[in-house]
Design a protein around this motif. Structure first.
Motif, mmCIF file in Angstrom:
data_model
loop_
_atom_site.group_PDB
_atom_site.id
_atom_site.type_symbol
_atom_site.label_atom_id
_atom_site.label_comp_id
_atom_site.label_asym_id
_atom_site.label_seq_id
_atom_site.Cartn_x
_atom_site.Cartn_y
_atom_site.Cartn_z
ATOM 1 N N VAL A 12 -9.948 -2.920 -5.636
ATOM 2 C CA VAL A 12 -9.001 -4.026 -5.477
ATOM 3 C C VAL A 12 -7.585 -3.486 -5.366
ATOM 4 O O VAL A 12 -7.297 -2.380 -5.827
ATOM 5 C CB VAL A 12 -9.073 -5.021 -6.663
ATOM 6 C CG1 VAL A 12 -10.342 -5.840 -6.609
ATOM 7 C CG2 VAL A 12 -8.937 -4.305 -7.979
ATOM 8 N N ALA A 13 -6.716 -4.293 -4.783
ATOM 9 C CA ALA A 13 -5.304 -3.936 -4.688
ATOM 10 C C ALA A 13 -4.562 -4.532 -5.865
ATOM 11 O O ALA A 13 -4.814 -5.673 -6.237
ATOM 12 C CB ALA A 13 -4.727 -4.474 -3.389
ATOM 13 N N ILE A 14 -3.682 -3.765 -6.456
ATOM 14 C CA ILE A 14 -2.868 -4.302 -7.557
ATOM 15 C C ILE A 14 -1.393 -4.153 -7.213
ATOM 16 O O ILE A 14 -1.025 -3.344 -6.362
ATOM 17 C CB ILE A 14 -3.145 -3.594 -8.898
ATOM 18 C CG1 ILE A 14 -3.017 -2.070 -8.758
ATOM 19 C CG2 ILE A 14 -4.515 -3.966 -9.438
ATOM 20 C CD1 ILE A 14 -3.016 -1.346 -10.089
ATOM 21 N N GLY A 15 -0.571 -4.961 -7.846
ATOM 22 C CA GLY A 15 0.875 -4.882 -7.685
ATOM 23 C C GLY A 15 1.305 -5.120 -6.249
ATOM 24 O O GLY A 15 0.818 -6.042 -5.600
ATOM 25 N N GLU A 16 2.200 -4.288 -5.750
ATOM 26 C CA GLU A 16 2.756 -4.446 -4.398
ATOM 27 C C GLU A 16 1.676 -4.528 -3.330
ATOM 28 O O GLU A 16 1.764 -5.324 -2.407
ATOM 29 C CB GLU A 16 3.682 -3.262 -4.060
ATOM 30 C CG GLU A 16 5.116 -3.475 -4.454
ATOM 31 C CD GLU A 16 5.723 -4.737 -3.863
ATOM 32 O OE1 GLU A 16 6.231 -5.561 -4.629
ATOM 33 O OE2 GLU A 16 5.648 -4.923 -2.633
ATOM 34 N N ALA A 17 0.696 -3.668 -3.431
ATOM 35 C CA ALA A 17 -0.352 -3.601 -2.408
ATOM 36 C C ALA A 17 -1.089 -4.929 -2.276
ATOM 37 O O ALA A 17 -1.565 -5.273 -1.196
ATOM 38 C CB ALA A 17 -1.333 -2.477 -2.738
#
Lengths: 243, 88
Positions: free
Chosen positions: B19-24
């Motif tokens: 999964v992508a976290i934060g900005e991504a």
């Protein structure tokens, strides 16, 4: 700036400082008074602007509640709670949550339950309820954020089952393992921007999906779908209008 | 090659997902479900790897022939490229 007001949702008190008066009106069924709210949320033009893209046809005043709920959702994991996209109903003391991408037919399916089981079926929330993990199990809790039909009733009900809905040519419901629903559920749960809250959300999702029954329901939009669903989800014989 | 910044592996509902976290997460709204081979390849890739080192490691770890390993690696890298998760 409108006056601050406080709401009670999922047993959590949230003091909201909105820019526009509409927000308080939007939340009117959940207003409470307390000197020590659990959460304090401040609205801002920047935060409203961040939600404007998805809701470009609305005025800032109408977008503000969406923006406020996003801020609340970001902080909920600290209270062992998550926002989950789905329609939840109460029947004979238990709640059942139907989840699927928008437009699949959650509202239609719930209307069928209501039509054939009558007033024994009560809406909890039609769009974005809160799921909260407690020592008594998972509670599904209503909020003012209830979709365009505004189906909501200020309550928290023990969650018995989550049912993933898909349209099909036949009516077929089967119990499933969490692994079979992970991709679907990750698209329906609110995932916070903050790393810690994000990880907590996933842990809560893991725990909750172990504690409730999980079903995959393929259904036509016909009345027969209701009998199929009701008997499997509730574990009891269908007691509604004879079809 | 590497995994792009902001993508992590998590155990969710009995599966391993990337999964992508934060900005991504602002641009990547999906998640990739990984089976055990893909999970292993991902972990090697996190430390930096080339297509051939991945094939070598897969052969060593799983007792498969080079061609089969190359097929798995190429399919895996292709998925990551499509999802915009691979840093070359």
């Amino acid at each position: 700036m409108a006056n601050p007001f406080t709401i009670g949702i999922a047993g959590i008190t949230v003091e909201l400082h909105s820019l526009y008066p509409h927000a308080e009106e939007y939340c009117r069924d959940y207003l409470v008074k307390t000197d020590t709210p659990d959460m304090v949320i401040h609205s801002s033009e920047d935060l409203i602007a961040a939600d404007r893209d998805a809701a470009f046809h609305l005025s800032d005043e109408r977008i503000e509640p969406i923006s406020l709920y996003r801020q609340i959702a970001e902080r909920l994991p600290a209270y062992d709670a998550i926002v989950f996209h789905g329609a939840a109903i109460e029947y004979e003391g238990n709640a059942y949550l139907f989840t699927a991408p928008s437009g699949t037919g959650k509202s239609t399916h719930i209307r069928l339950w209501r039509k054939h089981l009558g007033e024994a079926v009560k809406i909890v929330n039609g769009d974005k309820p809160i799921l909260r993990l407690t020592d008594r199990g998972v509670l599904v809790c209503s909020t003012p954020w209830a979709g365009k039909e505004r189906w909501h009733r200020n309550c928290c009900v023990p969650l018995k089952a989550i049912c993933y809905l898909e349209r099909g040519t036949v009516d077929c419901i089967r119990p499933v393992q969490p692994q079979q629903l992970v991709t679907h559920f990750l698209h329906q749960v609110y995932l916070p921007q903050d790393g810690e809250a994000f990880d907590k959300t996933l842990r809560l999702l893991n725990a909750m999906t172990e504690m409730v029954d999980l079903f995959h329901l393929q259904c036509t939009m016909e009345r027969s779908a209701v009998i199929t669903a009701v008997e499997q989800l509730t574990g009891k014989p269908y007691k509604g209008e004879h079809i | 090659m590497n995994i792009r910044q902001g993508f992590v592996l998590r155990e969710v509902m009995g599966s391993t997902v990337a999964v992508a976290i934060g900005e991504a997460s602002r641009t990547f709204h999906g998640m990739i479900r990984l089976n055990s081979t893909a999970t292993q390849l991902w972990k090697w890739l996190e430390n930096g790897a080339t297509q051939s080192t991945l094939v070598e490691q897969l052969c060593a770890e799983y007792d498969v022939d080079v061609d089969t390993a190359a097929q798995h690696v190429d399919a895996f890298l292709s998925t990551l490229r499509t999802e915009g998760v691979l840093e070359e």
